[in-house]
Design a protein around this motif. Structure first.
Motif, PDB file in Angstrom:
ATOM      1  N   VAL A 127      16.356  29.279   5.018  1.00 58.66           N
ATOM      2  CA  VAL A 127      16.322  30.055   3.779  1.00 58.66           C
ATOM      3  C   VAL A 127      15.883  29.156   2.615  1.00 58.66           C
ATOM      4  CG1 VAL A 127      17.938  31.028   2.078  1.00 58.66           C
ATOM      5  CG2 VAL A 127      17.891  31.916   4.418  1.00 58.66           C
ATOM      6  N   LYS A 128      14.998  29.658   1.747  1.00 59.93           N
ATOM      7  CA  LYS A 128      14.470  28.865   0.629  1.00 59.93           C
ATOM      8  C   LYS A 128      15.209  29.127  -0.677  1.00 59.93           C
ATOM      9  CE  LYS A 128      11.385  27.057   3.231  1.00 59.93           C
ATOM     10  NZ  LYS A 128      11.925  25.810   3.856  1.00 59.93           N
ATOM     11  N   LEU A 129      15.953  30.238  -0.727  1.00 59.27           N
ATOM     12  CA  LEU A 129      16.737  30.570  -1.925  1.00 59.27           C
ATOM     13  C   LEU A 129      17.980  31.304  -1.464  1.00 59.27           C
ATOM     14  CD1 LEU A 129      17.291  31.064  -4.990  1.00 59.27           C
ATOM     15  CD2 LEU A 129      15.797  33.071  -4.834  1.00 59.27           C
ATOM     16  N   CYS A 130      19.157  30.780  -1.852  1.00 62.92           N
ATOM     17  CA  CYS A 130      20.428  31.414  -1.489  1.00 62.92           C
ATOM     18  C   CYS A 130      21.157  31.774  -2.779  1.00 62.92           C
ATOM     19  CB  CYS A 130      21.253  30.452  -0.636  1.00 62.92           C
ATOM     20  SG  CYS A 130      22.914  31.085  -0.303  1.00 62.92           S
ATOM     21  N   ILE A 131      21.371  33.088  -2.992  1.00 62.59           N
ATOM     22  CA  ILE A 131      22.008  33.562  -4.228  1.00 62.59           C
ATOM     23  C   ILE A 131      23.425  34.039  -3.921  1.00 62.59           C
ATOM     24  CG2 ILE A 131      21.891  35.237  -6.114  1.00 62.59           C
ATOM     25  CD1 ILE A 131      18.895  35.328  -5.762  1.00 62.59           C
ATOM     26  N   VAL A 132      24.398  33.471  -4.617  1.00 58.28           N
ATOM     27  CA  VAL A 132      25.795  33.884  -4.441  1.00 58.28           C
ATOM     28  C   VAL A 132      26.095  34.985  -5.461  1.00 58.28           C
ATOM     29  CG1 VAL A 132      28.202  33.123  -4.428  1.00 58.28           C
ATOM     30  CG2 VAL A 132      26.387  31.567  -3.643  1.00 58.28           C
ATOM     31  N   ALA A 133      26.347  36.198  -4.966  1.00 54.60           N
ATOM     32  CA  ALA A 133      26.574  37.359  -5.840  1.00 54.60           C
ATOM     33  C   ALA A 133      27.859  38.064  -5.421  1.00 54.60           C
ATOM     34  CB  ALA A 133      25.382  38.307  -5.770  1.00 54.60           C
ATOM     35  N   VAL A 134      28.939  37.289  -5.285  1.00 55.29           N
ATOM     36  CA  VAL A 134      30.238  37.846  -4.872  1.00 55.29           C
ATOM     37  C   VAL A 134      31.134  37.977  -6.106  1.00 55.29           C
ATOM     38  CG1 VAL A 134      30.028  36.846  -2.566  1.00 55.29           C
ATOM     39  CG2 VAL A 134      31.178  35.542  -4.369  1.00 55.29           C
ATOM     40  N   PRO A 135      32.272  38.706  -6.029  1.00 50.62           N
ATOM     41  CA  PRO A 135      33.166  38.815  -7.181  1.00 50.62           C
ATOM     42  C   PRO A 135      33.596  37.436  -7.687  1.00 50.62           C
ATOM     43  CG  PRO A 135      33.795  40.410  -5.515  1.00 50.62           C
ATOM     44  CD  PRO A 135      32.734  39.545  -4.906  1.00 50.62           C
ATOM     45  N   ILE A 136      33.824  37.346  -8.986  1.00 49.68           N
ATOM     46  CA  ILE A 136      34.095  36.074  -9.659  1.00 49.68           C
ATOM     47  C   ILE A 136      35.210  35.260  -8.989  1.00 49.68           C
ATOM     48  CG2 ILE A 136      35.552  37.289 -11.369  1.00 49.68           C
ATOM     49  CD1 ILE A 136      34.635  35.240 -13.456  1.00 49.68           C
ATOM     50  N   LYS A 137      36.267  35.914  -8.526  1.00 51.94           N
ATOM     51  CA  LYS A 137      37.381  35.125  -7.989  1.00 51.94           C
ATOM     52  C   LYS A 137      37.059  34.509  -6.627  1.00 51.94           C
ATOM     53  CE  LYS A 137      40.010  39.024  -6.160  1.00 51.94           C
ATOM     54  NZ  LYS A 137      41.319  39.664  -6.048  1.00 51.94           N
ATOM     55  N   GLN A 138      36.030  35.005  -5.940  1.00 48.71           N
ATOM     56  CA  GLN A 138      35.641  34.421  -4.650  1.00 48.71           C
ATOM     57  C   GLN A 138      34.513  33.396  -4.784  1.00 48.71           C
ATOM     58  OE1 GLN A 138      34.539  37.747  -2.163  1.00 48.71           O
ATOM     59  NE2 GLN A 138      36.425  38.845  -2.677  1.00 48.71           N
TER      60      GLN A 138
ATOM     61  N   SER B 153      29.603  35.491 -14.244  1.00 55.43           N
ATOM     62  CA  SER B 153      29.592  35.562 -15.708  1.00 55.43           C
ATOM     63  C   SER B 153      30.206  34.323 -16.359  1.00 55.43           C
ATOM     64  CB  SER B 153      30.299  36.831 -16.174  1.00 55.43           C
ATOM     65  OG  SER B 153      31.660  36.775 -15.810  1.00 55.43           O
ATOM     66  N   ILE B 154      30.826  33.431 -15.594  1.00 57.47           N
ATOM     67  CA  ILE B 154      31.143  32.103 -16.138  1.00 57.47           C
ATOM     68  C   ILE B 154      30.199  31.121 -15.450  1.00 57.47           C
ATOM     69  CG2 ILE B 154      33.552  32.533 -16.786  1.00 57.47           C
ATOM     70  CD1 ILE B 154      34.298  31.021 -14.146  1.00 57.47           C
ATOM     71  N   LYS B 155      29.922  29.985 -16.095  1.00 60.51           N
ATOM     72  CA  LYS B 155      28.860  29.140 -15.558  1.00 60.51           C
ATOM     73  C   LYS B 155      29.275  27.708 -15.189  1.00 60.51           C
ATOM     74  CE  LYS B 155      26.081  30.626 -14.187  1.00 60.51           C
ATOM     75  NZ  LYS B 155      26.812  31.739 -13.634  1.00 60.51           N
ATOM     76  N   GLN B 156      30.190  27.081 -15.916  1.00 58.92           N
ATOM     77  CA  GLN B 156      30.466  25.665 -15.666  1.00 58.92           C
ATOM     78  C   GLN B 156      31.036  25.426 -14.260  1.00 58.92           C
ATOM     79  OE1 GLN B 156      29.916  22.958 -18.275  1.00 58.92           O
ATOM     80  NE2 GLN B 156      29.669  22.156 -16.201  1.00 58.92           N
ATOM     81  N   ALA B 157      32.108  26.129 -13.917  1.00 58.50           N
ATOM     82  CA  ALA B 157      32.770  25.887 -12.636  1.00 58.50           C
ATOM     83  C   ALA B 157      31.848  26.182 -11.434  1.00 58.50           C
ATOM     84  CB  ALA B 157      34.064  26.705 -12.553  1.00 58.50           C
ATOM     85  N   PRO B 158      31.137  27.309 -11.402  1.00 60.32           N
ATOM     86  CA  PRO B 158      30.235  27.539 -10.266  1.00 60.32           C
ATOM     87  C   PRO B 158      29.120  26.490 -10.195  1.00 60.32           C
ATOM     88  CG  PRO B 158      30.561  29.582 -11.490  1.00 60.32           C
ATOM     89  CD  PRO B 158      31.201  28.490 -12.287  1.00 60.32           C
TER      90      PRO B 158
ATOM     91  N   GLU C  15      28.915  25.507 -23.324  1.00 56.81           N
ATOM     92  CA  GLU C  15      28.829  26.346 -24.537  1.00 56.81           C
ATOM     93  C   GLU C  15      28.889  27.826 -24.153  1.00 56.81           C
ATOM     94  OE1 GLU C  15      25.387  25.653 -26.960  1.00 56.81           O
ATOM     95  OE2 GLU C  15      25.916  23.524 -27.225  1.00 56.81           O
ATOM     96  N   HIS C  16      28.170  28.141 -23.101  1.00 57.57           N
ATOM     97  CA  HIS C  16      28.160  29.519 -22.613  1.00 57.57           C
ATOM     98  C   HIS C  16      29.581  30.001 -22.309  1.00 57.57           C
ATOM     99  CE1 HIS C  16      28.243  32.367 -19.261  1.00 57.57           C
ATOM    100  NE2 HIS C  16      27.204  32.929 -19.837  1.00 57.57           N
ATOM    101  N   ASP C  17      30.338  29.149 -21.612  1.00 52.34           N
ATOM    102  CA  ASP C  17      31.693  29.561 -21.222  1.00 52.34           C
ATOM    103  C   ASP C  17      32.644  29.664 -22.406  1.00 52.34           C
ATOM    104  OD1 ASP C  17      30.664  29.603 -18.725  1.00 52.34           O
ATOM    105  OD2 ASP C  17      31.956  28.038 -17.893  1.00 52.34           O
ATOM    106  N   ALA C  18      32.490  28.754 -23.374  1.00 48.51           N
ATOM    107  CA  ALA C  18      33.356  28.817 -24.557  1.00 48.51           C
ATOM    108  C   ALA C  18      33.117  30.157 -25.259  1.00 48.51           C
ATOM    109  CB  ALA C  18      33.057  27.657 -25.498  1.00 48.51           C
TER     110      ALA C  18
END
Lengths: 379, 379
Positions: free
Chosen positions: A145-156, A178-183, A246-249
């Motif tokens: 696979v050349k691109l793997c997109i994770v689109a699961v609920p935020i808590k998973q 919808s949050i960015k730093q941790a992922p 900044e996005h997450d704040a």
């Protein structure tokens, strides 16, 4: 001289005839825009071309002015017609890289996942959907696979990312949380290859990516996923680069404060138990809109909102300071200190600046539109 | 075979031609609806006829279906066109009583007052405007007046009403304040003749009374002001009868809670001082709408909101209970009690019932409309 009722009937007949011509016109226009859509998708030209749209509207506004038709009316109608034509241009898209390139969407049967899968499929990719059923075979499915997109609920999201230590080194790893730093941190830690974080700024009910904003947080080896960004532009998206922290704040203010406020508002109404239908009947459209913004929360999944609010202990400190401000405002009321209320109000107005005025104008326009549909009216 | 760019230019030329025909059509339609407006106003037929509107839309939807045009598109366009045509039917109205009847509007130079004055003038009444300049002569000016409407700011309403002990016995006394019990009591106490309280459910920026809801609280001698109610129906208003005390109890929930919440929300943002433009850039359309609902408050007059909130000591008790619920929700967060949050959320959902779903659907529709205009997008 015919009587007024007969005159009225004659005029109504004329209106019906003109409206019939309007529908004919729309049918002809749709036939032409379908051809436009086909050419665009075959050649990979972007679906949404702001300059062409602006020029089209400007010409018609000028014509309207000359013929004594309100230009705003013409612009409103054309925008509504164009919205529809983007939907019917719902055809194939040019592939921004090699057709047949393997793309995987983890969570591809969720609402947002489905949309992403459909866009890739219509752009000639080989799309692999991984959801609960396929999860045990994920490792085998993700080979090549050349691109793997994770689109699961935020808590998973983080847990899923943490398992992906076996992707090919040239595979692009991306998420749409919808949050960015941790992922982003988790993706960079688990995967050696290119990494990018996305926040699509639209709900899963959006009809596609046309005109939609997608925030990009660069991770690693930007040049390796340039084709993916180009693909989104072909779909009509508007990309904006941002910084994860900044996005997450900002998200704490945007999501957490809003949802918490709406939750408390709903809890208060529920506890006070006024007659909801009488409340709605006695509300003007602007109050009905405000009530609808609270009500809509409670038509959704409580788990999602629990996750968003409880996720982050920094949020607690922010909400406690919010409570302090609530207490301060109650105190103004208790001591009947109108002067101080007006003083604070004026300070806050200054802080909002021109944005407050824009909000007022926008919300008025929006209410007029709601009114056309008799939305937000007495049910 | 011509190249795609040339093909595209040809098709765009065809679209421009069709759009030109659309503007022509609108000009013709406006000419016909102006004639309709004239007949209606001369004969006193109501401007807004729901049945005709429903029939017109149903026929075009059916035609659209046959021709493969989305019926919702046609309905949206027709509603927008009709909204405009009600505005251009901005002609004369039939007088529901004797033309030349004297009507006085106290506060007739305020935003709502001006609208009322204009409607009466276009209905062939003899309209007397009483504002600050005319106030010293009010008694002389009000002699022979058959309808006296108090349209001053809420905090002046009672004081103004209390001076009106000299109106003719056959004069109808009315007010348009957003609270009803206190003004109604004051009017009944000061005046012996017919009395009626009105709450127009629209802001002073509404283009007229067409399709607008007006709440009627009967005071005394209903039959004496029947003509006034008929006049409003001729203007297109939809009248709803209510009870003053129930109306006001609902207003505490509607106005006071909303404004207080928005005020505290604004105060909190101001104190935390995040970068507003970054906040807006990182918001999806739904959050931008929520932020706009707060921002719009601060573009308005602080005195008005101070009056609404501080006016009533019962409001204080309601807001204190609101604070208690705020504390309880914070406590859930502090103790990380997600299960209880979800349980409460579910209870509140049940309380809202189907209304929550309606809110969700309506707000999505509304966002699509906002999107047409690129409203609520990044500024």
């Amino acid at each position: 001289m015919t009587d007024p009722q007969t005159q009225l009937e004659t005029l109504r007949g004329q209106i019906d005839e003109l409206d019939q011509q309007l529908v004919d016109l729309l049918a002809k226009r749709a036939a032409v825009t379908t051809q436009v859509g086909n050419i665009k998708s075959q050649t990979g030209m972007p679906t949404y071309v702001p300059e062409r749209e602006a020029q089209l509207i400007a010409s018609r506004r000028a014509q309207a002015q000359q013929q004594g038709v309100p230009p705003d009316l013409v612009e409103d109608l054309l925008r509504r017609i164009m919205r529809e034509s983007y939907l019917t241009q719902n055809v194939q898209y040019r592939c921004a890289t090699l057709p047949g390139t393997k793309v995987a969407v983890i969570g591809g049967r969720g609402a947002l996942g489905k949309l992403i899968v459909s866009l890739f499929e219509r752009s000639h990719y080989d799309v692999i959907v991984i959801d609960q059923t396929e999860w045990p075979q994920a490792k085998a499915l993700l080979a090549g696979v050349k691109l793997c997109i994770v689109a699961v609920p935020i808590k998973q999201t983080i847990d899923i990312i943490n398992t992906l230590d076996y992707l090919d080194d040239d595979c692009v790893l991306a998420d749409v949380t919808s949050i960015k730093q941790a992922p982003l941190d988790a993706m960079l830690a688990v995967h050696k290859g290119p990494v990018v974080g996305l926040h699509p700024m639209f709900g899963p009910d959006a009809p596609g990516m046309v005109k939609q904003v997608v925030i990009i947080c660069h991770g690693r080896q930007n040049e390796q996923y340039q084709w993916f960004l180009e693909q989104m532009i072909t779909w009509g998206a508007q990309l904006t680069v941002s910084n994860a922290s900044e996005h997450d704040a900002d998200m704490a203010y945007i999501q957490v404060m809003r949802h918490f406020t709406s939750f408390v508002y709903g809890a208060h109404l529920h506890a006070e138990d006024p007659d909801l239908s009488s409340l709605i009947a006695h509300s003007s459209p602007i109050y009905r809109l405000e009530l609808a913004m609270v009500g809509r929360l409670f038509a959704q999944d409580p788990n999602l909102y629990a996750d968003i609010i409880f996720n982050n202990t920094e949020n607690l400190a922010l909400l406690k300071r919010f409570r302090t401000r609530f207490d301060e405002a109650i105190h103004l009321f208790e001591t009947n200190d109108k002067a101080q209320f007006i003083e604070q109000f004026t300070q806050i107005s200054k802080w909002f600046g021109d944005y407050a005025k824009t909000c007022l104008v926008d919300s008025k326009q929006l209410l007029l539109k709601a009114d056309d549909d008799r939305m937000l009216r007495k049910k």
